[in-house]
Write a protein that holds these residues in place. Sequence first.
Motif, mmCIF file in Angstrom:
data_model
loop_
_atom_site.group_PDB
_atom_site.id
_atom_site.type_symbol
_atom_site.label_atom_id
_atom_site.label_comp_id
_atom_site.label_asym_id
_atom_site.label_seq_id
_atom_site.Cartn_x
_atom_site.Cartn_y
_atom_site.Cartn_z
ATOM 1 N N VAL A 18 33.950 50.017 44.024
ATOM 2 C CA VAL A 18 33.952 49.726 42.591
ATOM 3 C C VAL A 18 34.120 50.359 41.446
ATOM 4 C CG1 VAL A 18 32.747 48.012 41.397
ATOM 5 C CG2 VAL A 18 33.286 47.766 43.554
ATOM 6 N N ALA A 19 33.467 51.611 42.267
ATOM 7 C CA ALA A 19 33.093 52.062 41.221
ATOM 8 C C ALA A 19 34.240 53.380 41.178
ATOM 9 C CB ALA A 19 31.726 53.985 41.373
ATOM 10 N N ALA A 20 34.904 53.376 42.262
ATOM 11 C CA ALA A 20 36.174 54.406 42.425
ATOM 12 C C ALA A 20 37.874 53.128 41.346
ATOM 13 C CB ALA A 20 36.954 54.933 43.389
ATOM 14 N N GLU A 21 37.172 52.619 41.018
ATOM 15 C CA GLU A 21 38.745 51.407 40.807
ATOM 16 C C GLU A 21 39.377 51.399 41.825
ATOM 17 O OE1 GLU A 21 38.920 49.909 38.152
ATOM 18 O OE2 GLU A 21 37.719 50.783 36.985
ATOM 19 N N GLN A 22 38.442 51.343 43.383
ATOM 20 C CA GLN A 22 39.752 50.437 44.288
ATOM 21 C C GLN A 22 38.912 49.729 44.769
ATOM 22 O OE1 GLN A 22 37.878 53.097 46.915
ATOM 23 N NE2 GLN A 22 39.366 55.053 46.595
ATOM 24 N N ARG A 23 40.150 48.729 45.763
ATOM 25 C CA ARG A 23 39.780 47.453 45.801
ATOM 26 C C ARG A 23 39.279 46.878 46.670
ATOM 27 N NH1 ARG A 23 44.411 45.773 42.239
ATOM 28 N NH2 ARG A 23 43.661 46.680 40.031
ATOM 29 N N LEU A 143 42.052 40.244 34.212
ATOM 30 C CA LEU A 143 41.972 39.816 35.772
ATOM 31 C C LEU A 143 42.911 40.919 36.662
ATOM 32 C CD1 LEU A 143 41.303 36.917 34.738
ATOM 33 C CD2 LEU A 143 39.100 38.719 35.686
ATOM 34 N N CYS A 144 43.715 41.075 36.144
ATOM 35 C CA CYS A 144 44.519 42.315 37.097
ATOM 36 C C CYS A 144 44.239 43.781 37.360
ATOM 37 C CB CYS A 144 45.903 42.190 36.758
ATOM 38 S SG CYS A 144 47.270 40.745 36.243
ATOM 39 N N ARG A 145 43.054 42.795 36.979
ATOM 40 C CA ARG A 145 42.365 45.130 37.434
ATOM 41 C C ARG A 145 41.115 44.793 37.933
ATOM 42 N NH1 ARG A 145 40.636 47.714 33.576
ATOM 43 N NH2 ARG A 145 41.016 46.105 31.419
ATOM 44 N N CYS A 146 40.662 43.471 38.090
ATOM 45 C CA CYS A 146 39.394 42.879 39.051
ATOM 46 C C CYS A 146 39.119 43.387 40.331
ATOM 47 C CB CYS A 146 40.059 41.321 39.235
ATOM 48 S SG CYS A 146 38.562 41.053 40.085
ATOM 49 N N SER A 147 37.861 43.449 40.226
ATOM 50 C CA SER A 147 37.904 44.638 41.888
ATOM 51 C C SER A 147 38.102 43.858 42.974
ATOM 52 C CB SER A 147 36.577 44.930 42.160
ATOM 53 O OG SER A 147 35.099 43.485 41.816
ATOM 54 N N TYR A 148 38.491 42.388 42.861
ATOM 55 C CA TYR A 148 38.521 41.777 44.312
ATOM 56 C C TYR A 148 40.430 41.578 44.651
ATOM 57 C CZ TYR A 148 39.139 38.534 48.170
ATOM 58 O OH TYR A 148 39.095 38.314 49.674
ATOM 59 N N GLY A 149 40.951 42.220 45.167
ATOM 60 C CA GLY A 149 42.124 42.533 45.561
ATOM 61 C C GLY A 149 42.657 41.223 45.898
ATOM 62 N N PRO A 150 42.750 40.000 46.084
ATOM 63 C CA PRO A 150 43.488 39.108 46.415
ATOM 64 C C PRO A 150 43.522 38.456 44.590
ATOM 65 C CG PRO A 150 41.955 38.951 48.113
ATOM 66 C CD PRO A 150 41.688 40.081 47.106
#
Length: 315
Positions: A18-23, A143-150
């Motif tokens: 989450v901290a690294a802005e990954q999904r 929300l396009c940058r939300c941490s949850y991929g789907p």
Amino acid sequence: MTVSEAVEALEGRFDAVVAAEQRVEPRDWMPEAYRATLVRQIAQHAHSEIIGMQPEGAWLTRAPSLRRKAILLAKAQDEAGHGLYLYAAAETLGVDRAELTEKLISGRQKYSSIFNYPTLSFADVGVIGWLVDGAAICNQVPLCRCSYGPYARAMVRVCKEESFHQRQGFELLMTMMRGTEAQRAMVQDAVDRWWWPSLMMFGPPDGDSPNTAQSMAWRIKRHTNDELRQRFVDMTVPQAQHLGVTLPDPELVWDEERGSWTFGEPDWSELKQVIKGQGPCNAQRIERRRAAHEDGAWVREAALAHAEKQKERNR
Ligand code: BYC
């Protein structure tokens, strides 16, 4: 490694992603509270898209021209599609769409307050496109940058379609504003009725928003409710000026220092009432949704029987 050490390692990995802005993806370990928050928000969002077809749908048979009817029909179909992507995103978290629908029609899950107001004239169709889809875009682009991929990926397409919806609303209103005195009055009346409910779509003020802090820490939400509400007002006031309508807020004033519009306080007791189920159309919306679900039972049964047959054949 003990069980608590293993859980700590999993939590550490989740926090780092989450901290690294990954999904975060469905196969990844996630804290139960993160999963529950996503199910709550995505389900509420999906329900809003589906219930949101009702207020506009009421005008499908009364659209003033074939062109307006075709546009409105396409918009309502897009909304059904958004509901489907969102239910599919929720299903990646281990819940079942049928279970979510059951929770909606039994009042155990919410949908956006905005869809509990009536659509009294065709100008409401334009104002929903302009203000309601406009507010939806402000809320959903982050929300396009939300941490949850789907969820984040579903939002990309939803936002593109919402932008088109907003433009069609604005174009309809521009056309009406260039029309007769009666048409201009219809637009102003619709703006007067939808302005405050649109501001309430962003949720309670930050001080009364129990979920914001945690959702921001998890990077599900990227901005607070008040930040997005301000962004919406700043975006919308110049558009209202261009249209030639008056926003029904005597406290609306440009603040040179902040470079932003200062606006009045929405009636938060009204939002609470509507969320509690006591808005002007809550009962009607849920009753329609329940009836549509029951009417569709034979379609679900037929689809299941067909799938069974296909499986049998493939065996
Ligand atoms: N209406 O702590 P808070 C569309 C609830 S569809 C009803 O700030 P959160 C469109 C909230 O759920 C538009 N309930 O919550 C479709 C929470 O309840 P619980 C839908 C609301 O989640 C067709 C409690 O109040 N958009 O665009 O951090 C045609 C406390 O609030 C509302 C989405 O769903 C409300 N307005 O923030 C045209 C976007 N506000 O469950 C257009 C995704 C708050 O704790 N959702 N509540 O009991 C979000 O971004 C966030 O969930 C919210 C609320 C900003 C809405």
